[in-house]
Design a protein around this motif. Sequence first.
Motif, PDB file in Angstrom:
ATOM      1  N   PHE A  73      16.438  69.438 -89.296  1.00 10.32           N
ATOM      2  CA  PHE A  73      17.535  70.112 -89.995  1.00 10.32           C
ATOM      3  C   PHE A  73      17.026  70.654 -91.324  1.00 10.32           C
ATOM      4  O   PHE A  73      17.145  70.014 -92.366  1.00 10.32           O
ATOM      5  CB  PHE A  73      18.702  69.143 -90.241  1.00 10.32           C
ATOM      6  CG  PHE A  73      19.274  68.553 -88.989  1.00 10.32           C
ATOM      7  CD1 PHE A  73      19.992  69.343 -88.110  1.00 10.32           C
ATOM      8  CD2 PHE A  73      19.088  67.222 -88.679  1.00 10.32           C
ATOM      9  CE1 PHE A  73      20.531  68.812 -86.954  1.00 10.32           C
ATOM     10  CE2 PHE A  73      19.623  66.681 -87.531  1.00 10.32           C
ATOM     11  CZ  PHE A  73      20.335  67.478 -86.665  1.00 10.32           C
ATOM     12  N   THR A  74      16.471  71.845 -91.281  1.00  6.21           N
ATOM     13  CA  THR A  74      15.984  72.460 -92.515  1.00  6.21           C
ATOM     14  C   THR A  74      17.168  72.844 -93.398  1.00  6.21           C
ATOM     15  O   THR A  74      18.257  73.137 -92.892  1.00  6.21           O
ATOM     16  CB  THR A  74      15.151  73.710 -92.195  1.00  6.21           C
ATOM     17  OG1 THR A  74      15.951  74.602 -91.432  1.00  6.21           O
ATOM     18  CG2 THR A  74      13.897  73.343 -91.426  1.00  6.21           C
ATOM     19  N   PRO A  75      17.008  72.836 -94.708  1.00  6.43           N
ATOM     20  CA  PRO A  75      18.128  73.144 -95.608  1.00  6.43           C
ATOM     21  C   PRO A  75      18.665  74.561 -95.397  1.00  6.43           C
ATOM     22  O   PRO A  75      17.920  75.486 -95.077  1.00  6.43           O
ATOM     23  CB  PRO A  75      17.518  73.009 -97.002  1.00  6.43           C
ATOM     24  CG  PRO A  75      16.275  72.219 -96.823  1.00  6.43           C
ATOM     25  CD  PRO A  75      15.794  72.475 -95.435  1.00  6.43           C
ATOM     26  N   ALA A  76      19.969  74.699 -95.574  1.00  8.33           N
ATOM     27  CA  ALA A  76      20.618  76.011 -95.502  1.00  8.33           C
ATOM     28  C   ALA A  76      20.803  76.545 -96.916  1.00  8.33           C
ATOM     29  O   ALA A  76      20.976  75.778 -97.864  1.00  8.33           O
ATOM     30  CB  ALA A  76      21.960  75.891 -94.800  1.00  8.33           C
ATOM     31  N   LYS A  77      20.765  77.866 -97.046  1.00  8.90           N
ATOM     32  CA  LYS A  77      20.927  78.501 -98.351  1.00  8.90           C
ATOM     33  C   LYS A  77      22.321  79.107 -98.456  1.00  8.90           C
ATOM     34  O   LYS A  77      22.925  79.459 -97.442  1.00  8.90           O
ATOM     35  CB  LYS A  77      19.886  79.608 -98.520  1.00  8.90           C
ATOM     36  CG  LYS A  77      18.455  79.169 -98.375  1.00  8.90           C
ATOM     37  CD  LYS A  77      17.498  80.318 -98.495  1.00  8.90           C
ATOM     38  CE  LYS A  77      17.658  81.423 -97.510  1.00  8.90           C
ATOM     39  NZ  LYS A  77      17.349  81.194 -96.125  1.00  8.90           N
ATOM     40  N   PRO A  78      22.852  79.237 -99.666  1.00  3.37           N
ATOM     41  CA  PRO A  78      24.130  79.936 -99.818  1.00  3.37           C
ATOM     42  C   PRO A  78      24.025  81.354 -99.261  1.00  3.37           C
ATOM     43  O   PRO A  78      23.048  82.056 -99.481  1.00  3.37           O
ATOM     44  CB  PRO A  78      24.353  79.946-101.326  1.00  3.37           C
ATOM     45  CG  PRO A  78      23.597  78.757-101.826  1.00  3.37           C
ATOM     46  CD  PRO A  78      22.389  78.657-100.930  1.00  3.37           C
ATOM     47  N   GLY A  79      25.029  81.726 -98.469  1.00  5.62           N
ATOM     48  CA  GLY A  79      25.032  83.029 -97.823  1.00  5.62           C
ATOM     49  C   GLY A  79      24.629  82.976 -96.364  1.00  5.62           C
ATOM     50  O   GLY A  79      24.829  83.949 -95.633  1.00  5.62           O
ATOM     51  N   ASP A  80      24.055  81.860 -95.914  1.00  5.66           N
ATOM     52  CA  ASP A  80      23.677  81.727 -94.506  1.00  5.66           C
ATOM     53  C   ASP A  80      24.927  81.587 -93.634  1.00  5.66           C
ATOM     54  O   ASP A  80      25.877  80.906 -93.989  1.00  5.66           O
ATOM     55  CB  ASP A  80      22.793  80.493 -94.279  1.00  5.66           C
ATOM     56  CG  ASP A  80      21.375  80.692 -94.759  1.00  5.66           C
ATOM     57  OD1 ASP A  80      21.014  81.837 -95.075  1.00  5.66           O
ATOM     58  OD2 ASP A  80      20.631  79.687 -94.819  1.00  5.66           O
TER      59      ASP A  80
END
Length: 112
Positions: free
Chosen positions: A27-34
């Motif tokens: 579970f790689t980190p998600a960025k704002p806007g994804d």
Amino acid sequence: MIQNRVAARMGLELQAERMLRSSRQKFTPAKPGDTVRIRVPDVDRGRMDPQNKLAVVVAVDNVFYTLGTKEGVINQLYTRNQFAVCKEQILTHEEVATDQSVSLRKSSTLVS
């Protein structure tokens, strides 16, 4: 006896570290806007309601994610293992109704 406890504790710490490393890879980190896909639990939807809901990552606070939909910002925080990041940008941050707060159940039923 004390040596056995220390050895067992060290073994548990190594096992926990391996589990965390595996989770971070999966579970790689998600960025704002994804754009992300949230699974809607069966108890929160009708028979004809969709099983998944598309949302956008609005904010990240340490390990908790705030997600928004076209109907509004979901009033629940999510961890990374509760959603899947989409490869394509389907929704944008501008499409999120940030002035409203809705539950996942309400957001799901408003679509159907």
